[in-house]
Write a protein that holds these residues in place. Structure first.
Motif, PDB file in Angstrom:
ATOM      1  N   LEU A 126      71.285  48.284  40.532  1.00 20.86           N
ATOM      2  CA  LEU A 126      70.897  48.668  39.171  1.00 20.86           C
ATOM      3  C   LEU A 126      69.838  49.758  39.185  1.00 20.86           C
ATOM      4  CD1 LEU A 126      71.157  48.187  36.133  1.00 20.86           C
ATOM      5  CD2 LEU A 126      69.470  46.351  36.352  1.00 20.86           C
ATOM      6  N   TRP A 143      69.596  52.304  40.881  1.00 20.42           N
ATOM      7  CA  TRP A 143      70.205  53.640  41.016  1.00 20.42           C
ATOM      8  C   TRP A 143      70.383  54.314  39.654  1.00 20.42           C
ATOM      9  CZ3 TRP A 143      75.110  55.227  39.232  1.00 20.42           C
ATOM     10  CH2 TRP A 143      75.528  56.472  39.684  1.00 20.42           C
ATOM     11  N   TRP A 144      70.658  53.514  38.608  1.00 22.88           N
ATOM     12  CA  TRP A 144      70.891  54.086  37.289  1.00 22.88           C
ATOM     13  C   TRP A 144      69.630  54.703  36.690  1.00 22.88           C
ATOM     14  CZ3 TRP A 144      75.590  54.413  34.769  1.00 22.88           C
ATOM     15  CH2 TRP A 144      76.656  53.739  35.373  1.00 22.88           C
ATOM     16  N   PRO A 152      76.681  47.996  34.127  1.00 22.05           N
ATOM     17  CA  PRO A 152      75.983  49.079  33.412  1.00 22.05           C
ATOM     18  C   PRO A 152      76.871  50.300  33.205  1.00 22.05           C
ATOM     19  CG  PRO A 152      75.311  49.019  35.724  1.00 22.05           C
ATOM     20  CD  PRO A 152      76.232  47.856  35.519  1.00 22.05           C
ATOM     21  N   GLN A 153      76.726  50.908  32.047  1.00 23.95           N
ATOM     22  CA  GLN A 153      77.439  52.150  31.736  1.00 23.95           C
ATOM     23  C   GLN A 153      76.687  52.840  30.608  1.00 23.95           C
ATOM     24  OE1 GLN A 153      79.093  55.016  32.388  1.00 23.95           O
ATOM     25  NE2 GLN A 153      80.543  53.599  33.354  1.00 23.95           N
ATOM     26  N   TRP A 154      76.510  54.160  30.711  1.00 28.01           N
ATOM     27  CA  TRP A 154      75.783  54.893  29.675  1.00 28.01           C
ATOM     28  C   TRP A 154      76.461  54.767  28.321  1.00 28.01           C
ATOM     29  CZ3 TRP A 154      71.288  55.089  31.260  1.00 28.01           C
ATOM     30  CH2 TRP A 154      70.928  55.547  32.538  1.00 28.01           C
ATOM     31  N   ARG A 173      69.748  60.640  37.661  1.00 25.36           N
ATOM     32  CA  ARG A 173      70.775  59.891  36.950  1.00 25.36           C
ATOM     33  C   ARG A 173      70.360  59.601  35.512  1.00 25.36           C
ATOM     34  NH1 ARG A 173      76.185  59.204  36.988  1.00 25.36           N
ATOM     35  NH2 ARG A 173      76.726  57.249  35.994  1.00 25.36           N
ATOM     36  N   LEU A 174      69.102  59.244  35.314  1.00 18.98           N
ATOM     37  CA  LEU A 174      68.629  58.892  33.980  1.00 18.98           C
ATOM     38  C   LEU A 174      68.566  60.114  33.068  1.00 18.98           C
ATOM     39  CD1 LEU A 174      67.600  56.602  32.206  1.00 18.98           C
ATOM     40  CD2 LEU A 174      65.290  57.047  33.055  1.00 18.98           C
ATOM     41  N   ASN A 202      74.579  49.172  28.202  1.00 16.70           N
ATOM     42  CA  ASN A 202      73.649  50.184  28.679  1.00 16.70           C
ATOM     43  C   ASN A 202      72.870  49.631  29.873  1.00 16.70           C
ATOM     44  OD1 ASN A 202      70.785  51.534  28.608  1.00 16.70           O
ATOM     45  ND2 ASN A 202      72.140  52.906  27.458  1.00 16.70           N
ATOM     46  N   PRO A 203      72.558  50.468  30.883  1.00 18.55           N
ATOM     47  CA  PRO A 203      71.791  49.968  32.034  1.00 18.55           C
ATOM     48  C   PRO A 203      70.490  49.268  31.652  1.00 18.55           C
ATOM     49  CG  PRO A 203      72.685  52.132  32.532  1.00 18.55           C
ATOM     50  CD  PRO A 203      72.994  51.862  31.087  1.00 18.55           C
TER      51      PRO A 203
END
Length: 305
Positions: A265, A267-268, A228-230, A273-274, A205-206
């Motif tokens: 990072l 950007w996430w 990072p990946q959701w 995006r969040l 997770n980010p």
């Protein structure tokens, strides 16, 4: 969490095959329907998701991590001195021999260098790889494994416990950082996983990546592998690279240069995006992958003894 945040989080989990699916509990007594005919247009998940044992012969990874299959798989024993397999009823504890030995090697290193007695192993691949009936888009060629973010108990669990016990969510409720469940040992475990030269990348997770960027000390070369990946709130996803000289295995693009911290990072965590706003008109689901979309050898893998 606000209703909007809760909705966004749910959408993220659905889109990513995220943490909740990684822990889904199989209903007691559940049985899959019989396998449908093997045809070029049958959804491949309906075929590979029903095979109960590996094919015979040498191990091969055929295709890409999210579009391929697995020949001659090895099974990870359900229990070892420093690992235990979770959700065994899913029958997703298969992989290349390299993956099986990596898990055993990682679990020993974790037990030797952290307070964890060992690791809890989530999904690897199905007996012959390929797409799954639900959950992951990848894990198809025997080179992926999920490791739970919860230490292995000091006693061997029963099968019932393995089917029902949940992992630990280490991400804070606002999704912007790790929460109180995160410990220095979590960082040590991920570091141990990344230091192995066979590992190509690790997905977290980010918020976990943020904690690693902030807390990693000494040689930080391994931080580049952690991407990072959701989803990935309850586990981290380890991916090995294609075996050397194996042309049937299609490699992923190289990891981007740099440690992935800073602006890359940030950007996430931008608002769109969040907490993405769902589209007014939901997109049409993609048609399911079929055998004709996969490497031709995958049909042979399905039909093999």
């Amino acid at each position: 969490m606000t209703p909007r945040a809760a909705l966004a989080a749910a959408l993220i989990l659905i889109a990513s095959g995220g943490a909740a699916r990684a822990q889904d509990i199989t209903p007691q007594g559940f049985r899959l329907p019989p396998m449908p005919p093997i045809t070029a247009t049958t959804p491949a998940k309906e075929l590979f998701g029903r095979v109960t044992r590996p094919s015979e012969g040498r191990g091969r990874s055929l295709g890409f991590y999210s579009k391929g299959c697995l020949a001659g798989a090895d099974a990870l024993p359900l229990s070892g001195p420093t690992w235990q397999v979770m959700r065994p009823s899913r029958n997703r504890f298969y992989g290349r021999a390299q993956l099986v030995t990596y898990i055993q090697r990682l679990s020993k290193r974790v037990a030797d260098t952290t307070a964890w007695p060992g690791i809890l192993v989530g999904d690897m691949s199905q007996p012959r790889g390929g797409p799954m009936l639900k959950g992951h888009a990848s894990h198809q060629i025997g080179l992926d494994v999920d490791v739970w973010l919860r230490p292995m108990p000091r006693v061997e669990m029963t099968m019932t416990q393995r089917e029902t016990m949940m992992s630990t969510n280490v991400v804070a409720a606002d999704r912007t950082d790790v929460g109180a469940a995160w410990t220095p040992d979590h960082l040590k475990v991920i570091r141990a996983a990344a230091l192995d030269p066979q590992v190509e990348r690790i997905l977290v997770n980010p918020a976990i990546k943020k904690a690693i960027c902030r807390d990693a000390r000494g040689d930080r070369g391994w931080v580049q592998k952690v991407r990072p990946q959701w989803g990935h709130d309850y586990h981290f996803h380890v991916r090995l690279g294609c075996p050397a000289g194996e042309s049937s295995c299609k490699p992923q693009a190289d990891v981007a240069p740099g440690d992935g911290c800073g602006k890359a990072l940030d950007w996430w965590f931008t608002p769109g995006r969040l907490f993405p706003v769902p589209p007014k008109v939901p997109p049409k689901p993609r048609p399911p992958m079929t055998l004709k979309d996969m490497p031709a050898e995958c049909t042979d893998v399905l039909r093999a003894p």
